[in-house]
Design an enzyme around this catalytic site. Structure first.
Site, mmCIF file in Angstrom:
data_model
loop_
_atom_site.group_PDB
_atom_site.id
_atom_site.type_symbol
_atom_site.label_atom_id
_atom_site.label_comp_id
_atom_site.label_asym_id
_atom_site.label_seq_id
_atom_site.Cartn_x
_atom_site.Cartn_y
_atom_site.Cartn_z
ATOM 1 N N ARG A 60 0.818 -1.211 0.000
ATOM 2 C CA ARG A 60 0.000 0.000 0.000
ATOM 3 C C ARG A 60 0.855 1.265 0.000
ATOM 4 N NH1 ARG A 60 -3.741 2.563 4.358
ATOM 5 N NH2 ARG A 60 -5.308 3.631 3.073
ATOM 6 N N HIS A 64 0.401 4.452 -2.497
ATOM 7 C CA HIS A 64 0.200 5.822 -2.012
ATOM 8 C C HIS A 64 1.371 6.731 -2.358
ATOM 9 C CE1 HIS A 64 -3.292 5.140 1.057
ATOM 10 N NE2 HIS A 64 -3.480 4.496 -0.070
ATOM 11 N N ASP A 65 2.536 6.151 -2.608
ATOM 12 C CA ASP A 65 3.653 6.957 -3.101
ATOM 13 C C ASP A 65 3.412 7.327 -4.571
ATOM 14 O OD1 ASP A 65 6.106 8.274 -3.147
ATOM 15 O OD2 ASP A 65 7.205 6.468 -3.752
ATOM 16 N N ASP A 72 8.169 8.557 -6.063
ATOM 17 C CA ASP A 72 9.367 9.342 -5.756
ATOM 18 C C ASP A 72 9.716 9.327 -4.274
ATOM 19 O OD1 ASP A 72 7.308 10.811 -4.704
ATOM 20 O OD2 ASP A 72 7.717 12.647 -5.832
ATOM 21 N N SER A 74 8.035 10.194 -1.813
ATOM 22 C CA SER A 74 7.537 11.354 -1.057
ATOM 23 C C SER A 74 6.762 10.939 0.192
ATOM 24 C CB SER A 74 6.669 12.252 -1.946
ATOM 25 O OG SER A 74 5.603 11.522 -2.507
ATOM 26 N N ASN A 92 -3.649 8.641 4.608
ATOM 27 C CA ASN A 92 -2.520 8.000 5.287
ATOM 28 C C ASN A 92 -2.589 8.042 6.804
ATOM 29 O OD1 ASN A 92 -1.295 7.448 2.798
ATOM 30 N ND2 ASN A 92 -0.266 9.448 2.761
ATOM 31 N N HIS A 191 -6.513 -5.814 -2.436
ATOM 32 C CA HIS A 191 -7.344 -5.976 -1.245
ATOM 33 C C HIS A 191 -7.663 -7.446 -0.961
ATOM 34 C CE1 HIS A 191 -8.832 -1.508 -1.290
ATOM 35 N NE2 HIS A 191 -7.525 -1.621 -1.163
ATOM 36 N N ASP A 238 -10.118 -9.184 2.828
ATOM 37 C CA ASP A 238 -10.569 -10.466 2.262
ATOM 38 C C ASP A 238 -10.969 -11.360 3.428
ATOM 39 O OD1 ASP A 238 -10.853 -13.039 1.257
ATOM 40 O OD2 ASP A 238 -8.791 -13.189 0.506
HETATM 41 C C1 HEM Z 1 -9.260 1.331 -6.079
HETATM 42 C C2 HEM Z 1 -9.124 2.289 -5.189
HETATM 43 C C3 HEM Z 1 -8.683 2.030 -3.775
HETATM 44 C C4 HEM Z 1 -9.290 2.476 -2.655
HETATM 45 C C5 HEM Z 1 -10.525 3.340 -2.581
HETATM 46 C C6 HEM Z 1 -8.546 1.963 -1.536
HETATM 47 C C7 HEM Z 1 -8.837 2.205 -0.212
HETATM 48 C C8 HEM Z 1 -8.274 1.537 0.853
HETATM 49 C C9 HEM Z 1 -8.682 1.692 2.212
HETATM 50 C C10 HEM Z 1 -9.755 2.646 2.716
HETATM 51 C C11 HEM Z 1 -7.958 0.834 2.965
HETATM 52 C C12 HEM Z 1 -8.043 0.624 4.480
HETATM 53 C C13 HEM Z 1 -7.305 1.746 5.176
HETATM 54 C C14 HEM Z 1 -7.641 1.845 6.642
HETATM 55 O O1 HEM Z 1 -8.819 1.673 6.999
HETATM 56 O O2 HEM Z 1 -6.713 2.107 7.433
HETATM 57 C C15 HEM Z 1 -7.065 0.151 2.084
HETATM 58 C C16 HEM Z 1 -6.161 -0.805 2.456
HETATM 59 C C17 HEM Z 1 -5.253 -1.387 1.603
HETATM 60 N N1 HEM Z 1 -5.063 -1.044 0.278
HETATM 61 FE FE1 HEM Z 1 -6.304 0.036 -0.867
HETATM 62 N N2 HEM Z 1 -7.502 1.212 -2.005
HETATM 63 C C18 HEM Z 1 -7.533 1.237 -3.369
HETATM 64 C C19 HEM Z 1 -6.623 0.655 -4.217
HETATM 65 C C20 HEM Z 1 -5.486 0.008 -3.794
HETATM 66 C C21 HEM Z 1 -4.373 -0.323 -4.632
HETATM 67 C C22 HEM Z 1 -4.247 0.055 -6.108
HETATM 68 C C23 HEM Z 1 -3.469 -0.981 -3.852
HETATM 69 C C24 HEM Z 1 -2.117 -1.534 -4.212
HETATM 70 C C25 HEM Z 1 -1.638 -1.623 -5.432
HETATM 71 C C26 HEM Z 1 -4.050 -1.079 -2.537
HETATM 72 C C27 HEM Z 1 -3.494 -1.740 -1.471
HETATM 73 C C28 HEM Z 1 -4.053 -1.807 -0.210
HETATM 74 C C29 HEM Z 1 -3.589 -2.725 0.815
HETATM 75 C C30 HEM Z 1 -2.546 -3.799 0.639
HETATM 76 C C31 HEM Z 1 -4.326 -2.436 1.982
HETATM 77 C C32 HEM Z 1 -4.173 -3.070 3.372
HETATM 78 C C33 HEM Z 1 -3.030 -2.353 4.085
HETATM 79 C C34 HEM Z 1 -2.688 -2.857 5.476
HETATM 80 O O3 HEM Z 1 -3.236 -3.860 5.939
HETATM 81 O O4 HEM Z 1 -1.825 -2.209 6.114
HETATM 82 N N3 HEM Z 1 -5.246 -0.432 -2.523
HETATM 83 N N4 HEM Z 1 -7.268 0.611 0.800
#
Ligand code: HEM
Ligand SMILES: *[C@@H]1O[C@H](CO)[C@@H](O)[C@H](O)[C@H]1NC(C)=O
Ligand SMILES: *[C@@H]1O[C@H](CO)[C@@H](O)[C@H](O)[C@H]1NC(C)=O
Length: 318
Positions: A60, A64-65, A72, A74, A92, A191, A238
């Site tokens: 993630r 976000h970078d 970069d 950041s 973040n 996810h 998941d």
């Molecule tokens: C499609 C749009 C996306 C949205 C709206 C989104 C949103 C989110 C949100 C809200 C969370 C939970 C954050 C929290 O509650 O603290 C999350 C977790 C996560 N996201 Fe996304 N995400 C998106 C796409 C992506 C992409 C493109 C990636 C990686 C290439 C990604 C990787 C992850 C991972 C691995 C987690 C779990 C992180 C952890 O357990 O520390 N997400 N995301």
């Protein structure tokens, strides 16, 4: 004659080097840091052995970078009294994690080859290794990014899609950065690992109708309805296998078991339903599209050549 042809040779060489420098390549550090890959992998492996979720957190960070003015590094810069970084931007704050592990990787890499490898590239390699270690695909990572000397909290607020996004908003946030709708659906398959906070999915489990009711009940048990209570309680993105990287994310969507509003948008009667069906039926199609999309995401406006710097400490500019 000899002079002008050697002049032409030198100019063409300079142009060639310039153009090679201006883009990323898989062998960028092959002579300057031959131990890069083994060093990163072993540090990522030991972090994941301690806590399986860390693989998700590192992946993630790379997303976000890359979404904020390119890949970069950041996101890694700490806030100081006179510098506002990205760590406290809305997507973040209380959420992005894994910075200590990035520091550990950076220290190990600095020991092997001081001053050579950027923090931005470390995120790219660590993401690849995280996915592979958790059972997902692997790919050849393109390298040669340099680190920013700036960060943008405003851009982090505005570029990373929020979980309240609808399908059109998701598509346009990715399209803005040159990523297709299919890339977006493949990358969202991330996810299949990791966790989200109650505050990110509360409205969905209490208020939405396109959700499996027993799934909603399960999630309600650890995420109180009232905003402010239990905001940081975690749930797996998941429900089946949160530390295994496979295509279960899409299978969940077919059953209305997407945790985030944005997740279920990918399978809600719209244009991406067919892609979700494809990935749920074919892990190999998902794996190869995911790897290709990760490479594409990693290409988002990198700093190269003499732009930016190679940070000594990922948390601060040199
Ligand atoms: C499609 C749009 C996306 C949205 C709206 C989104 C949103 C989110 C949100 C809200 C969370 C939970 C954050 C929290 O509650 O603290 C999350 C977790 C996560 N996201 Fe996304 N995400 C998106 C796409 C992506 C992409 C493109 C990636 C990686 C290439 C990604 C990787 C992850 C991972 C691995 C987690 C779990 C992180 C952890 O357990 O520390 N997400 N995301
Ligand atoms: C980012 O969003 C937060 C919350 O809305 C706000 O407090 C902060 O000022 C924003 N940052 C910038 C630079 O706009
Ligand atoms: C559900 O929707 C209602 C009406 O819009 C709203 O007042 C309430 O805060 C929402 N509940 C949650 C948990 O988001």
């Amino acid at each position: 004659m000899a002079t002008s042809s050697s002049f032409i040779a030198i100019v063409s060489l300079a142009l060639l080097l310039g153009s090679v420098n201006a883009q990323l390549s898989t062998n960028f550090y092959s002579s300057s840091c031959p131990k890069l890959f083994s060093t990163v992998k072993s540090t990522v492996q030991s972090a994941i052995s301690k806590e399986a979720r860390m693989g998700a957190s590192l992946l993630r960070l790379f997303f976000h970078d890359c979404f904020v003015n390119g890949c970069d590094g950041s996101i890694l810069l700490d806030d100081t009294s006179n510098f506002i970084g990205e760590k406290n931007a809305v997507p973040n704050k209380n959420s992005a994690r894994g910075f200590d592990v990035v520091d550990n990787i950076k220290s190990a890499v600095e020991k092997a080859c001081p001053g050579v490898v950027s923090c931005a590239d470390i995120l790219a390699v660590a993401s690849r290794d995280s996915v592979a270690i958790l059972g997902g695909p692997s790919w050849n990572v393109k390298l040669g990014r340099r680190d920013a000397r700036t960060a943008s909290q405003a851009a982090a607020n505005n570029s990373i899609p929020p979980p309240t996004s609808n399908l059109n908003q998701l598509i346009s946030r990715f399209n803005n950065l040159g990523l297709s709708t299919r890339d977006m659906v493949a990358l969202a398959g991330s996810h299949t690992i990791g966790q989200a906070r109650c505050t990110s999915f509360r409205a969905r489990i209490y208020n939405e109708t396109n959700i499996d009711s027993s799934f909603a009940n399960t999630r309600r048990s650890n995420c109180p309805r009232t905003s402010g209570s239990g905001d940081n309680n975690l749930a797996p993105l998941d429900i089946q296998t949160p530390t295994k990287f496979e295509n279960n994310y899409y299978k969940n969507l077919l059953q209305n078991r997407g945790l985030l509003h944005s997740d279920q948008q990918l399978f809600n009667g719209g244009s991406t339903d067919s892609i979700v069906r494809t990935y749920s039926n074919s892990e190999s199609t998902f794996n190869s599209d995911f790897a290709a999309a990760m490479i594409k995401m990693g290409d988002i406006s990198p700093l190269t050549g003499s732009n930016g710097e190679v940070r000594k400490n990922c948390r601060k500019v040199n």
